[in-house]
Design an enzyme around this catalytic site. Structure first.
Site, PDB file in Angstrom:
ATOM      1  N   GLU A 398      18.489 -31.466 -34.237  1.00  0.00           N
ATOM      2  CA  GLU A 398      18.381 -31.869 -32.901  1.00  0.00           C
ATOM      3  C   GLU A 398      18.924 -30.662 -31.749  1.00  0.00           C
ATOM      4  OE1 GLU A 398      19.102 -33.438 -35.461  1.00  0.00           O
ATOM      5  OE2 GLU A 398      18.004 -35.336 -35.176  1.00  0.00           O
ATOM      6  N   GLN A 420      14.727 -39.327 -32.729  1.00  0.00           N
ATOM      7  CA  GLN A 420      14.254 -40.435 -33.520  1.00  0.00           C
ATOM      8  C   GLN A 420      14.826 -41.618 -33.674  1.00  0.00           C
ATOM      9  OE1 GLN A 420      13.854 -39.361 -38.192  1.00  0.00           O
ATOM     10  NE2 GLN A 420      11.478 -39.214 -37.358  1.00  0.00           N
ATOM     11  N   PHE A 424      21.231 -40.408 -33.280  1.00  0.00           N
ATOM     12  CA  PHE A 424      21.261 -39.133 -33.634  1.00  0.00           C
ATOM     13  C   PHE A 424      21.593 -37.916 -32.654  1.00  0.00           C
ATOM     14  CE2 PHE A 424      18.128 -40.855 -37.047  1.00  0.00           C
ATOM     15  CZ  PHE A 424      19.085 -41.428 -37.768  1.00  0.00           C
ATOM     16  N   HIS A 465      21.730 -46.764 -36.665  1.00  0.00           N
ATOM     17  CA  HIS A 465      20.593 -46.962 -36.252  1.00  0.00           C
ATOM     18  C   HIS A 465      20.513 -48.060 -35.088  1.00  0.00           C
ATOM     19  CE1 HIS A 465      19.701 -44.649 -39.869  1.00  0.00           C
ATOM     20  NE2 HIS A 465      18.428 -44.434 -39.305  1.00  0.00           N
TER      21      HIS A 465
END
Ligand SMILES: Cc1ncc(C[n+]2csc(CCOP(=O)(O)OP(=O)(O)O)c2C)c(N)n1
Length: 659
Positions: A398, A420, A424, A465
């Site tokens: 990243e 994504q 992240f 997430h």
């Protein structure tokens, strides 16, 4: 020291000498001024000039260089006027950064120099972005980035070299191995025999040379440049040298064995080259005197200009105005075409596709976004429409991709990077916070970058997430933070974000992707960033919210028709629409700030503070916040429901109603 002439003309040989002598003489003068307290801080490159100068002169003038703190020779060889450099070091308005940056932390597009940030390693990936721009335009050009030996231990070094190798980018990565990273000797920094050996691991060419020999540097970089262009590949060049002074002038050199100074003193790049030119009869003592006198005069004249200027007079309006790059951000209405019912995610995809059509200079980057279409399929089918050059799968890195996006921006491209998952972003954080956000204020370069952030919980995805991390970015001047709640807004705000020349963090709540639908105009249009939307007007309670909170609020209002709710969808969190907030407070006098983000440090606190400072007389009750629990986001659905702010909404509404 052995010098090979390599057929270079007398002019070239003398030019190399003059350009090496300039930074040496400037530095010697700066060290005197430093002792007199007339310059604040200085990182010396004495003894390393052959690298900066040899490398700069081996490049075309319009090829970008990403220098570091010991590379005065880059700035002088690019012919930045000494008076302006001196004004820069004094923090004067007339310098390169209006007094906002110190030492060598500045760049200038007209000299094709991209200024460093203190963190060193992030420079490297910017060179990837510039090289990618050259590659896309099929230009016969390269970029060159510097690293110290210490900097090679940073993850950014690995990421930038790997991306350049995988994408076949014409970049020269130049390591100045000067024996120390601050006080840390190289045997405590790495254990490979040579730093250039690392090139093999990335599948690129690596070479180690004598960095104190200007002709060797000049020849190596000239050849490396040719190789990068012809082969469309990067090269790693390690230049062996020595830091003849302390890390910075105040820090001393006690930890460096004396013998090393004696040994390397004999290898001084300027004196040795001068001796070579004299021995070859290419220059005389009288020539040397004349050259020195010219440089001396340039220095004295520059100092006179510098000392004659006044310290910068702060103008707060100008300071604030320069945080963002100007640009035409007036909204574009759809041209009367029909609207179609679309899911949230389709609206985003639509906006992205139409932006790709509208901006041929827009490049998309992200993990698995090409043929696979991205983790959420936003870019499905895009490679067929726009090709793999503009819809780029990235390695898992990243930080380097944010840096690459900035490099593209330097060359006039627009970049969209898909995280994504918003979680992240932590591994690209430094580039966003310190490079993208600050670069316009620091030295006037814009970062034309949008980072899409699939965010939020409610889907049982656990702590990594599901996070809501928008508040991290709201606290960073220079970024814009956009967070739509409806398909129509998602499309119009994304197209606006891509139009905007500034870095925009674009939050997309994953739980809305396929659960929310709405009418979306088919045509291209934009919605103004920084403007909130009144979802419903009411008289009892104003719920100020965004993202999934808007749906929680409207659902709750529908289920409680006895209460008259006023709902404001902020849509943009930075900059905030204070007028709309004030209007909402005016309508009810009771405010509930609702967000999925956790309570402490969430944006609700900031808005509550603003309301109490500016709308106190309008209030009939304390401003209340409804936010998620101050824990990480748990996985088990029962725990997650307990965590989410939605479950507390009823309680807070009742509190406010009964106040
Ligand atoms: C991320 C980060 N960590 C630490 C520092 C503090 N620091 C500044 S320069 C430096 C040493 C750098 O060594 P090297 O890369 O070898 O370059 P040199 O100074 O020798 O030219 C350190 C530790 C920093 N600026 N950034």
């Amino acid at each position: 020291m052995q010098f090979e002439r390599n057929g270079y003309s007398e002019d070239t040989l003398i030019r190399l000498y003059k350009e090496m002598l300039r930074p040496r003489m400037i530095e010697e003068k700066m060290l005197v001024l430093l002792r007199q307290g007339r310059v604040s801080k200085w990182f010396s490159g004495i003894g390393q000039e052959a690298i900066a100068v040899g490398a700069t002169l081996a490049l075309d003038e319009d090829e970008y260089i990403m220098p570091l703190h010991r590379n005065l020779g880059v700035f002088t060889a690019r012919k930045m006027p000494f008076d302006k450099l001196f004004l820069q070091w004094q923090g004067r308005k007339e310098g390169f950064s209006k007094g906002r940056e110190r030492s060598f932390h500045f760049g200038a597009n007209e000299y094709h120099i991209c200024g460093m940030i203190s963190h060193l390693g992030p420079q490297l990936a910017i060179a990837d972005g510039v090289a990618l721009a050259h590659k896309l335009k099929k230009e016969q050009k390269i970029s060159l980035a510097f690293s110290g030996d210490g900097g090679t231990s940073e993850g950014d070094f690995h990421e930038a070299l790997n991306v350049a190798a995988v994408w076949g980018l014409p970049v020269i990565f130049l390591i100045e191995n000067n024996g120390y990273g601050l006080s840390t000797p190289i045997n405590e920094q790495f254990v490979c025999e040579k730093l250039s050996d690392r090139a093999l691991g990335y599948g690129m060419k690596g070479i180690t040379i004598d960095g104190n020999n200007i002709l060797e540097v000049y020849k190596t970089i000239s050849e490396a440049r040719k190789y990068c262009i012809e082969e469309q590949k990067p090269v790693l060049v390690e230049c062996m040298t020595f830091r003849m002074r302390g890390h910075e002038e105040a820090s001393g050199v006690k930890y460096v064995p004396k013998e090393l100074f004696e040994e390397w003193g004999k290898k001084d790049p300027v004196k040795n080259y001068e001796a070579y030119l004299l021995a070859e009869g290419l220059i005389s003592q009288a020539d040397i005197e004349a050259i020195r006198n010219d440089i001396q005069k340039e220095i004295e004249d520059g100092l006179a200009v510098g000392f004659a200027t006044e310290p910068v007079k702060p103008d707060t309006n100008e300071e604030l105005a320069d945080v963002y790059a100007p640009g035409n951000t007036a909204p574009i209405a759809p041209s009367g075409s029909p609207a179609t019912e679309k899911k949230f995610i389709q609206a985003i995809s639509d906006g992205l596709r139409q932006s790709m059509e509208r901006h041929p200079n827009l490049v998309l980057m992200g993990q698995d976004i090409a043929e696979y279409g991205g983790a959420f399929k936003v870019t499905e089918g895009f490679t067929d429409l726009f090709g793999k050059e503009r819809v780029r799968n990235t390695p898992l890195c990243e930080s380097a991709i944010v840096g690459t996006a900035l490099g593209l921006s330097l060359k006039g491209y627009k970049a969209m990077m898909e995280m994504q998952f918003a979680d992240f972003v932590t591994v690209g954080f430094n580039q966003i916070i310190n490079n993208l956000a600050k670069i316009h204020y620091r030295w006037g370069q814009n970062a034309d970058v949008v980072i899409r952030m699939p965010t939020g919980g409610g889907v049982g995805a656990g702590p990594f997430h599901s996070q809501s991390n928008e508040a991290w970015f709201v606290h960073t001047p220079g970024l814009k933070v956009v967070y739509p709640s409806t398909p129509e807004d998602a499309k119009g705000l994304l197209t606006a974000a891509i139009n905007d020349p500034n870095p925009v963090m674009f939050f997309e709540h994953k739980a809305l992707y396929r659960s929310i639908s709405g009418q979306v105009p088919d045509d291209y249009y934009t919605i103004e960033i920084g403007k909130a939307k009144t979802v419903s007007q009411g008289s009892d309670i104003s719920i100020i919210t965004y993202g999934s909170g808007v749906h929680w609020a409207t659902d709750y209002a529908a289920a409680h028709p006895d209460i008259s709710f006023d709902i404001l969808d902020l849509r943009t969190l930075l900059p905030l629409d204070y007028d709309a907030i004030r209007d909402a407070v005016t309508r009810t006098g009771k405010v509930l700030l609702l967000h999925e983000d956790t309570l402490i440090g969430g944006i609700g606190g900031e808005i509550a503070a603003w309301i109490s400072e500016h709308c106190f007389e309008l209030l009939d009750a304390p401003v209340m916040r409804c936010a998620s629990l101050d824990t990480p986001v748990p996985f088990a659905i029962e725990l997650e429901q307990n965590f989410l702010a939605k479950g507390k909404l009823h309680e807070v509404v009742q509190k406010l109603m009964t106040y």
